[in-house]
Design a protein around this motif. Structure first.
Motif, PDB file in Angstrom:
ATOM      1  N   ARG A  61       0.835  -1.203   0.000  1.00 15.21           N
ATOM      2  CA  ARG A  61       0.000   0.000   0.000  1.00 15.21           C
ATOM      3  C   ARG A  61       0.865   1.246   0.000  1.00 15.21           C
ATOM      4  NH1 ARG A  61      -4.283  -2.573   3.591  1.00 15.21           N
ATOM      5  NH2 ARG A  61      -2.790  -2.280   5.246  1.00 15.21           N
ATOM      6  N   THR A  62       1.928   1.236   0.801  1.00 13.97           N
ATOM      7  CA  THR A  62       2.813   2.397   0.862  1.00 13.97           C
ATOM      8  C   THR A  62       3.447   2.661  -0.493  1.00 13.97           C
ATOM      9  OG1 THR A  62       3.290   1.890   3.178  1.00 13.97           O
ATOM     10  CG2 THR A  62       4.775   3.403   2.077  1.00 13.97           C
TER      11      THR A  62
ATOM     12  N   TYR B 196      -5.119   2.902  -8.570  1.00 16.12           N
ATOM     13  CA  TYR B 196      -6.316   2.865  -7.730  1.00 16.12           C
ATOM     14  C   TYR B 196      -6.867   1.434  -7.654  1.00 16.12           C
ATOM     15  CZ  TYR B 196     -11.031   3.752  -6.039  1.00 16.12           C
ATOM     16  OH  TYR B 196     -12.202   3.717  -5.318  1.00 16.12           O
ATOM     17  N   ARG B 197      -6.898   0.763  -8.795  1.00 15.67           N
ATOM     18  CA  ARG B 197      -7.358  -0.626  -8.824  1.00 15.67           C
ATOM     19  C   ARG B 197      -6.453  -1.513  -7.972  1.00 15.67           C
ATOM     20  NH1 ARG B 197      -7.220  -3.545 -14.444  1.00 15.67           N
ATOM     21  NH2 ARG B 197      -5.025  -3.494 -13.927  1.00 15.67           N
TER      22      ARG B 197
ATOM     23  N   LEU C 278      -5.489  -4.620  -2.935  1.00 16.05           N
ATOM     24  CA  LEU C 278      -4.777  -4.819  -1.675  1.00 16.05           C
ATOM     25  C   LEU C 278      -5.707  -4.745  -0.473  1.00 16.05           C
ATOM     26  CD1 LEU C 278      -1.563  -2.717  -2.408  1.00 16.05           C
ATOM     27  CD2 LEU C 278      -1.707  -5.208  -2.203  1.00 16.05           C
ATOM     28  N   GLY C 279      -6.966  -4.404  -0.722  1.00 15.99           N
ATOM     29  CA  GLY C 279      -7.931  -4.371   0.360  1.00 15.99           C
ATOM     30  C   GLY C 279      -7.825  -3.141   1.219  1.00 15.99           C
TER      31      GLY C 279
ATOM     32  N   LEU D  55     -11.192   7.790   2.322  1.00 14.63           N
ATOM     33  CA  LEU D  55     -11.021   8.791   1.283  1.00 14.63           C
ATOM     34  C   LEU D  55     -11.052   8.173  -0.124  1.00 14.63           C
ATOM     35  CD1 LEU D  55      -8.215  11.022   2.805  1.00 14.63           C
ATOM     36  CD2 LEU D  55     -10.646  11.505   2.665  1.00 14.63           C
ATOM     37  N   LEU D  56     -10.743   6.908  -0.223  1.00 11.25           N
ATOM     38  CA  LEU D  56     -10.720   6.266  -1.525  1.00 11.25           C
ATOM     39  C   LEU D  56     -12.066   5.634  -1.891  1.00 11.25           C
ATOM     40  CD1 LEU D  56      -7.198   4.639  -1.436  1.00 11.25           C
ATOM     41  CD2 LEU D  56      -7.913   6.668  -2.666  1.00 11.25           C
ATOM     42  N   GLY D  57     -13.019   5.750  -1.045  1.00  8.32           N
ATOM     43  CA  GLY D  57     -14.364   5.328  -1.391  1.00  8.32           C
ATOM     44  C   GLY D  57     -14.652   3.939  -1.021  1.00  8.32           C
TER      45      GLY D  57
END
Length: 81
Positions: free
Chosen positions: A16-17, A67-68, A73-74, A79-81
Motif C-alpha cells: 500500500r505504501t 487505484y485498482r 490490496l484491500g 477517502l478512496l471510497g
C-alpha cells in the motif's frame, strides 16, 4: 544488491505504501503536463497540445491502474471510497 534486498524492494512496489508513493509521483507528473498544455495553447502549437493530451491520458490511465491495485490490496481508507 543482494537477492533478499531485491526481493524486499519488489515487495515494496506491491505494498500500500509503495502504491501510494506511485500515485503521488504520477500525480506530480500531471503538473508538468498542465504546464506543457498551457505553453502549447499560448504558442498555438497543435502538435504540442496533442502531446500534452496524450500524456494526460497516460497519467489518468496510470492513476486508474494504481487505484485498482489499492482496491486489490484491500485498502479500506474512507477517502478512496
Amino acid at each position: 544488491m543482494s537477492t533478499r534486498a531485491l526481493s524486499k524492494a519488489k515487495g515494496f512496489k506491491k505494498s500500500r505504501t509503495g502504491t501510494y508513493l506511485s500515485i503521488g509521483t504520477t500525480a506530480f507528473g500531471a503538473i508538468s503536463v498542465v504546464k506543457q498544455a498551457k505553453m502549447a495553447r499560448t504558442d498555438n502549437d497543435m502538435l504540442k497540445l496533442v502531446d500534452a493530451v496524450v500524456s494526460a491520458a497516460a497519467i489518468v490511465t496510470g492513476l486508474a491502474i494504481l487505484y485498482r491495485e489499492l482496491k486489490r490490496l484491500g485498502d479500506d481508507d474512507v477517502l478512496l471510497g
